[in-house]
Design a protein around this motif. Structure first.
Motif, PDB file in Angstrom:
ATOM      1  N   ARG A   1      99.956 -13.860  85.802  1.00 47.52           N
ATOM      2  CA  ARG A   1     100.158 -14.953  86.765  1.00 47.52           C
ATOM      3  C   ARG A   1     100.137 -14.344  88.152  1.00 47.52           C
ATOM      4  O   ARG A   1     100.550 -13.192  88.334  1.00 47.52           O
ATOM      5  CB  ARG A   1     101.512 -15.634  86.542  1.00 47.52           C
TER       6      ARG A   1
ATOM      7  N   CYS B   1     102.312 -16.034  94.337  1.00 48.85           N
ATOM      8  CA  CYS B   1     101.647 -17.296  94.683  1.00 48.85           C
ATOM      9  C   CYS B   1     100.432 -17.036  95.565  1.00 48.85           C
ATOM     10  O   CYS B   1     100.194 -17.747  96.555  1.00 48.85           O
ATOM     11  CB  CYS B   1     102.613 -18.244  95.393  1.00 48.85           C
ATOM     12  N   GLU B   2      99.663 -15.997  95.225  1.00 53.67           N
ATOM     13  CA  GLU B   2      98.493 -15.676  96.034  1.00 53.67           C
ATOM     14  C   GLU B   2      97.446 -16.780  95.936  1.00 53.67           C
ATOM     15  O   GLU B   2      97.259 -17.376  94.873  1.00 53.67           O
ATOM     16  CB  GLU B   2      97.853 -14.358  95.581  1.00 53.67           C
TER      17      GLU B   2
ATOM     18  N   PHE C   1     100.308 -17.922 100.911  1.00 53.94           N
ATOM     19  CA  PHE C   1     100.936 -18.368  99.669  1.00 53.94           C
ATOM     20  C   PHE C   1     100.315 -19.691  99.235  1.00 53.94           C
ATOM     21  O   PHE C   1      99.989 -20.539 100.070  1.00 53.94           O
ATOM     22  CB  PHE C   1     102.445 -18.510  99.862  1.00 53.94           C
TER      23      PHE C   1
ATOM     24  N   VAL D   1     100.651 -22.791  96.242  1.00 53.02           N
ATOM     25  CA  VAL D   1     101.411 -23.396  95.146  1.00 53.02           C
ATOM     26  C   VAL D   1     100.733 -24.693  94.731  1.00 53.02           C
ATOM     27  O   VAL D   1     100.485 -25.573  95.568  1.00 53.02           O
ATOM     28  CB  VAL D   1     102.868 -23.679  95.560  1.00 53.02           C
ATOM     29  N   ASP D   2     100.411 -24.808  93.450  1.00 54.25           N
ATOM     30  CA  ASP D   2      99.821 -26.034  92.906  1.00 54.25           C
ATOM     31  C   ASP D   2     100.938 -27.017  92.587  1.00 54.25           C
ATOM     32  O   ASP D   2     101.773 -26.776  91.712  1.00 54.25           O
ATOM     33  CB  ASP D   2      99.016 -25.711  91.640  1.00 54.25           C
TER      34      ASP D   2
ATOM     35  N   THR E   1     104.886 -31.367  89.826  1.00 56.45           N
ATOM     36  CA  THR E   1     105.885 -30.322  90.042  1.00 56.45           C
ATOM     37  C   THR E   1     106.993 -30.838  90.955  1.00 56.45           C
ATOM     38  O   THR E   1     106.720 -31.279  92.079  1.00 56.45           O
ATOM     39  CB  THR E   1     105.233 -29.093  90.695  1.00 56.45           C
TER      40      THR E   1
ATOM     41  N   ALA F   1     108.933 -26.220  93.122  1.00 58.08           N
ATOM     42  CA  ALA F   1     107.910 -25.632  93.988  1.00 58.08           C
ATOM     43  C   ALA F   1     108.548 -24.700  95.014  1.00 58.08           C
ATOM     44  O   ALA F   1     108.041 -23.602  95.289  1.00 58.08           O
ATOM     45  CB  ALA F   1     107.120 -26.741  94.686  1.00 58.08           C
TER      46      ALA F   1
ATOM     47  N   LEU G   1     109.515 -21.387  93.424  1.00 60.43           N
ATOM     48  CA  LEU G   1     108.380 -20.478  93.281  1.00 60.43           C
ATOM     49  C   LEU G   1     108.053 -19.800  94.607  1.00 60.43           C
ATOM     50  O   LEU G   1     107.816 -18.584  94.667  1.00 60.43           O
ATOM     51  CB  LEU G   1     107.152 -21.243  92.776  1.00 60.43           C
ATOM     52  N   LEU G   2     108.050 -20.581  95.677  1.00 56.48           N
ATOM     53  CA  LEU G   2     107.662 -20.024  96.964  1.00 56.48           C
ATOM     54  C   LEU G   2     108.720 -19.061  97.496  1.00 56.48           C
ATOM     55  O   LEU G   2     108.393 -18.004  98.054  1.00 56.48           O
ATOM     56  CB  LEU G   2     107.404 -21.141  97.979  1.00 56.48           C
TER      57      LEU G   2
ATOM     58  N   ALA H   1     108.254 -15.855  95.933  1.00 61.12           N
ATOM     59  CA  ALA H   1     107.083 -15.173  96.488  1.00 61.12           C
ATOM     60  C   ALA H   1     107.356 -14.634  97.882  1.00 61.12           C
ATOM     61  O   ALA H   1     106.803 -13.605  98.288  1.00 61.12           O
ATOM     62  CB  ALA H   1     105.894 -16.130  96.522  1.00 61.12           C
TER      63      ALA H   1
ATOM     64  N   TRP I   1     100.231 -25.950 100.052  1.00 62.81           N
ATOM     65  CA  TRP I   1     100.790 -26.800  98.994  1.00 62.81           C
ATOM     66  C   TRP I   1      99.630 -27.650  98.472  1.00 62.81           C
ATOM     67  O   TRP I   1      99.238 -28.630  99.079  1.00 62.81           O
ATOM     68  CB  TRP I   1     101.893 -27.695  99.543  1.00 62.81           C
TER      69      TRP I   1
END
Length: 736
Positions: free
Chosen positions: A67, A71-72, A137, A139-140, A149, A154, A157-158, A161, A193
């Motif tokens: 993964r 969050c690249e 960064f 994020v999906d 999400t 979200a 996750l960020l 990161a 985003w």
């Protein structure tokens, strides 16, 4: 990796699916990186069927386990094409010096499904990497999933990161949002985003102060994000669209092959894809995956009976799937409204016809349309109108057929009748007697504005109504448009409009009605198309029907239109004879509008035969008739005929060399043509006025007239007249 093994085995997606029992869609999703973690048993059976070696199998499994650690952003697709202007705009916004603002910059990239928002964001993130040294960064947000999400997840996750330790990430949404803003305010970082569902999901993800740059992508406009700037992506221009298609299909695009020698085939295929990146990608991938499939064969399938989305997707996850995700998120009333938009005859529309086809009032229809614009399925068109991309319209029609099969034809017929009734009401404002009763339009100006704005709709509705056998309503509508056509001679729709009405009239079995509409068609062929031989033939048919019906007025009109055709062919003696006969018939039948037109056209024939003095006397007599208040003729017909007759008087005076009088006549003609909104005739007369002014040595004001003439000629799509005016303008400027 999976794709390379499949191709090495010589299998299509369908062939692999058949052998291993995994769906085509699942294989497609893995190969297109839509599924990052496929189930282990799915990978096992795929590797077994493809006979993947052990070391390659391990690499494949390892790739699915990896993964993006921070969050690249994903790499931009290898086939990314175009979007240079949009990327420049985004770069200018992102690179604005931090000192110019206290708030971090927020941009929403919006557009319909399949337009390439995620690819654009990935490309932008790569291009902007040097400008954001503190990180990029991605994020999906999974906005089209059944459960997008959550913003708290979200943010979690960020924050990870961004380097925040797990133990220091707060539990609550508000606290996480505060922590995110606190960290970001110290960094020149870029955050994407991707695929936001709505404002409720996006609002906690807004940044605070600082030098950061936050980019949302969404099918919805997210118009509730007050601090954002918007960048809307449209389908690609034709050239870029074709280039992208060929790039995706590169393995099949043999530079020495027949397809490479036929660029029109690629361009046609791109057009069938609606220039939408997702459709281009899916279609190009098919060409790459199926060596036996040619560009020509795909184009043939598009022009066949199969639905366009079926040809594009071919069973894989493509445009239909992408649009379905947006569609299923709509409320029931919006889904019903969206389906019925496929029944609109033209490319764009206002709320009124939507109200008709959905059974709600105009205010509610507008509310629904705005909600559909916000969803990304409907386009907002300038001047408070709405439209659908071609592929979206196809999808709406597919849903209409699937979900309301018994409602398609009744709804379409109801809508067609509404369009024709409204068009008839507008056209009646231009008839000699005006509308017989109240109409939805307060005056002729409002009626003309509606007819101009809705031309694409009423013209398409006429076609559909004729095809569905609504011949009586087609004839009535075109009858009402007859006088309006005189003020819009430059439009290219009239030959088709009057052909449709003539065919409908023939099916009604009334020779007089058929004569009327054949006469209209003869006029359009001579004046609009300059197909003079066809005009003579059509007018001759009209004369036959008028004689059969015993109608002298229509016989007179048929002779006038035949004479116009003969004039265009240079047969002036024959035209004069027919106009003399027409004058007698129209006078005997007391046709109030036809008599002055017969007189004016008679003078035109005399001028063409070199009898300018006689022509002037006839045109002056016509002028006196039209300006006699006792002569019973409608105001509109009087004014329009008088304006054109003034121009003819100017022609007579020019032929006689009486230039000062010619200037006066042409000035008057320009003023009257402008007052009657006859731009094509006004443009010609302005050029003639400039020429007359030069003859009198008063050419100083001529350039202004020529500039206006060029503008009108461009509006009326008359390049020959624009060129003539431009050459005269250059000549006068050189002489000055």
């Amino acid at each position: 990796m999976l794709r390379s093994h499949r191709l090495a085995a010589g299998l299509s997606m369908e062939g692999l699916a058949e052998r291993c029992g995994v769906s085509v869609r699942a294989i497609s999703d893995i190969e297109r990186d839509r599924v990052r973690r496929p189930q282990r048993r799915t990978l096992t059976v795929l590797c077994d069927v493809l006979d993947v070696p052990d070391d390659a199998r391990r690499r494949l499994v390892a790739a699915t386990s990896a993964r993006p650690a921070g969050c690249e952003p994903p790499d931009p697709p290898r086939y990314f094409t175009g979007r240079a202007a949009a990327l420049r705009t985004l770069g200018d916004i992102a690179r604005r010096p931090p000192g110019d603002r206290q708030q971090a910059t927020v941009v929403v990239v919006t557009g319909p499904a399949g337009v390439g928002k995620t690819s654009f964001a990935a490309r932008a993130a790569t291009d902007l990497a040097p400008d954001f040294p503190d990180g990029r960064f991605f994020v999906d947000l999974r906005g089209m999933d059944d459960v997008p999400t959550p913003p708290g997840e979200a943010l979690h996750l960020l924050l990870r990161a961004l380097g925040v330790p797990e133990r220091r990430i707060p539990a609550g949404l508000d606290e996480r949002a505060t922590a995110y803003r606190s960290v970001l305010c110290q960094r020149r970082a870029l955050v994407v985003w991707d695929n936001a569902a709505d404002e409720a999901q996006a609002r906690p993800l807004l940044p605070g102060a600082g030098p950061g740059f936050v980019l949302f992508t969404s099918r919805r406009r997210l118009s509730g994000l007050d601090t954002a700037q918007w960048l809307s992506l449209e389908p690609l221009p034709a050239e870029e669209s074709t280039a992208m298609l060929r790039a995706v299909a590169a393995p099949a695009a043999d530079p020495t092959g027949p397809a490479a020698a036929d660029p029109t085939g690629w361009a046609e295929l791109a057009r069938h894809c609606g220039h939408m990146p997702l459709a281009l990608r899916v279609t190009g991938q098919r060409l790459s995956d199926e060596p036996g499939l040619s560009v020509g064969e795909l184009n043939r399938r598009f022009t066949g009976e199969q639905a366009r989305l079926t040809v594009i997707d071919a069973g894989a996850a493509g445009i239909h799937t992408a649009l379905s995700l947006s569609y299923r998120r709509l409320e029931a009333d919006l889904r019903r409204t969206f389906r019925r938009l496929s029944l609109m005859p033209g490319p764009d529309f206002g709320p009124d016809p939507v109200a008709v086809v959905t059974g709600v009032d105009a205010e509610d229809a507008e509310r629904r349309l705005e909600a559909l614009v916000e969803s990304g399925l409907v386009d907002a068109v300038p001047a408070d109108r709405y439209g659908l991309h071609d592929l979206v319209r196809d999808f709406a029609a597919d849903r209409m057929t699937a979900e309301e099969p018994d409602g398609v034809n009744p709804s379409r017929t109801t809508l067609l009748r509404w369009w024709l009734a409204r068009t008839t009401a507008a056209g009646q404002h231009f008839e000699p007697g005006g509308p017989a009763s109240l109409t939805p339009f307060p005056d002729r100006r409002a009626a003309a504005g509606w007819l101009d704005a809705e031309r694409g709709n009423w013209f398409a509705a006429l076609r559909s109504a004729a095809a569905e056998g609504l011949h009586g309503q087609v004839v009535d509508t075109v009858d009402a448009l007859h006088w309006f056509s005189d003020s819009r001679v430059h439009l290219d729709v009239w030959p088709e409009v009057f052909r449709l009405s003539a065919e409908s009239a023939a099916r009604l079995g009334d020779p007089r009605t058929e004569a009327v509409h054949l006469n209209y068609l003869a006029w359009a062929q001579a004046i609009c198309q300059r197909e003079y031989a066809d005009s003579v033939a059509t007018a001759t048919r009209a004369l036959d029907r008028a004689v059969r019906a015993g109608d002298p007025a229509q016989q007179g009109w048929a002779l006038l239109y035949a004479a116009s055709g003969h004039t265009g062919l240079g047969e002036h003696a024959a035209a004069l004879r027919q106009r003399q006969r027409a004058w007698v018939l129209l006078r005997r039948s007391a046709d109030r509008e036809g008599l002055p037109q017969a007189m004016a056209s008679l003078g035109t024939s005399l001028l063409a035969l070199g009898r300018a003095a006689e022509a002037l006397r006839v045109h002056q007599r016509t002028c006196r008739l039209l300006r006699d208040p006792r002569y019973p003729i409608s105001a509109f017909a009087r004014a329009a005929t008088d304006a054109l007759n003034c121009r003819r008087i100017g022609d007579d005076l020019a032929a006689l060399g009486r230039w000062p009088e010619c200037v006066t006549a042409r000035r008057e003609a320009v003023a009257r043509l402008r007052a009657n909104a006859m731009p094509a005739s006004e443009a010609v007369t302005l050029v003639e006025l400039a020429e007359a002014l030069r003859r009198t040595g008063a050419a100083r004001e001529a350039p202004a007239h020529l500039v206006r003439a060029i503008e009108l000629a461009d509006d009326c799509d008359d390049p020959d007249l624009a060129r003539r005016a431009g050459e005269l303008l250059a000549e006068l400027s050189g002489a000055g």
